[in-house]
Design an enzyme around this catalytic site. Structure first.
Site, PDB file in Angstrom:
ATOM      1  N   THR A 117      40.331  39.736  38.349  1.00  0.00           N
ATOM      2  CA  THR A 117      40.236  38.175  38.187  1.00  0.00           C
ATOM      3  C   THR A 117      41.612  37.636  37.563  1.00  0.00           C
ATOM      4  OG1 THR A 117      39.082  36.668  36.521  1.00  0.00           O
ATOM      5  CG2 THR A 117      39.332  38.818  35.584  1.00  0.00           C
ATOM      6  N   TYR A 141      36.096  38.439  28.324  1.00  0.00           N
ATOM      7  CA  TYR A 141      35.971  38.805  30.013  1.00  0.00           C
ATOM      8  C   TYR A 141      37.510  39.441  30.840  1.00  0.00           C
ATOM      9  CZ  TYR A 141      35.467  37.960  35.108  1.00  0.00           C
ATOM     10  OH  TYR A 141      35.612  38.064  36.553  1.00  0.00           O
TER      11      TYR A 141
END
Ligand code: UDP
Length: 340
Positions: A117, A141
């Site tokens: 990501t 995250y």
């Protein structure tokens, strides 16, 4: 040869399975159906319902199928949720990925494609951000994914497992043939929420912060269409199978849109002027994230086909309408069978 797709019943993994089947590849899906759907996995792909961190299960799958590559999509992906419940993210995205990697190494799997990501960059100093920029995630995250990048790199170095790490920017849209889209009812992503507001399925949309240091005060993101994104995975697989060296690539178009700009596009495409309210910032959001996308083009030869935000919004609208009609039809069926 067969590709094991973890999270293949989910939004992006499901599109990957479609792309693999379209390309004549064999796919086995491992998904716990926590956010995915059985119906997303079409034959001849095989669905195994289970946990990708369950080493005994993964070993059985690797033993029973001729798997040469793992495409690892399964993950928790909601930034504010990761801030509220970090250990869940470190368990799911990091610890379980470690188990999966150990299985891959034990079974001498050759190729590993990892869904990472743009959150690994945190608040980049320069946008578009290149793959060589500092890695400084600002939320659990991003950290949970970065740790998996590191484990994969170390395992590759020690054991010769080739990898392509793909750092996704904001994934949106749906299969242009209408076969699949973002189906998770609790999805929190901007385009999904905007489309639901346009269709009257929610009262409106909250803009999480209009006081960021950006051109209109709202956060800027790079929205990549899901079919374009999965095409990059197939090219990455082909690249590794032909002996390409392990690689990290950003996946985005190199163009940023603010939250207000996205809302305007969804309003224009839908023809509905839904309610928009400015509320406070959401935990863990960086101001701007735009992909530097030269490497994926030059090394993998990737070229986007659907780089058009109104078209992406249109696909999302069509899919949301389809979901709504399907659930209406299902409730009629349930009512009719209860009346019988
Ligand atoms: N966002 C928003 N309202 C919403 C959903 C998202 O203002 O209902 C904003 C969010 O704060 C971020 C951007 O839209 O700045 C993209 O968020 P999303 O959740 O789609 O993806 P993320 O960038 O967190 O992966």
């Amino acid at each position: 040869m067969t590709v094991l797709v973890t999270g293949g019943a989910g939004y992006i993994g499901g599109h990957m399975v479609l792309a693999l089947l379209d390309a004549g590849e064999k796919a086995v899906v491992l998904d716990d159906l926590s956010t995915g759907f059985r119906s997303a996995v079409r034959p001849p792909a095989k669905l195994i319902v289970g946990d990708f961190g369950d080493m005994a299960l993964v070993e059985t799958i690797l033993r029973e199928h001729e798997i040469d590559a793992i495409a690892h999509f399964a993950a928790k992906i909601v930034v504010p949720e990761s801030v509220a419940d970090p250990l869940r993210y470190y368990l799911n995205n990091t610890a379980k990925s470690r188990n999966l990697l150990e299985c891959a190494v034990r079974h001498k799997i050759k190729h590993f494609i990892f869904s990472s990501t743009a959150a690994v960059y945190g608040e980049p100093e320069v946008n578009p951000v290149s793959e060589t920029a500092a890695l400084a995630p600002i939320n659990p995250y991003g950290r949970s994914k970065l740790m998996t990048e590191w484990m994969l790199q170390d395992a590759s170095h020690a054991h010769g497992l080739d990898y392509v790490i793909l750092r996704y920017f904001n994934v949106a849209g749906a299969d242009p043939k209408g076969r699949l889209g973002q189906s998770t009812p609790q999805a929190t992503h901007l385009i999904k929420i905007a489309v639901q507001a346009a269709l009257g399925f929610r009262p409106g949309l909250d803009v999480f912060g209009a006081d960021y240091p950006t051109r209109d005060g709202t956060c800027i993101r790079d929205y990549i269409q899901v079919t374009d994104l999965v095409a990059a995975h197939l090219m990455a697989l082909d690249y590794l199978r032909k002996g390409g060296e392990s690689l990290i690539c950003n996946c985005g178009y190199g163009t940023g849109f603010s939250v207000f700009e996205v809302i305007d596009v969804v309003k224009q495409v839908s023809g509905v002027d839904f309610n928009v309210r400015i509320s406070g910032r959401r935990a863990g959001d960086p101001a701007s994230l735009v992909a530097g996308a030269e490497r994926i083009k030059s090394v993998l030869g990737w070229a986007p086909k659907y780089d058009d935000l109104p078209a992406i919004a249109g696909q999302a609208l069509d899919w949301e309408r389809h979901l709504h009609n399907k659930s209406k039809a299902e409730s009629v069926l349930v009512r009719n069978s209860a009346a019988r």
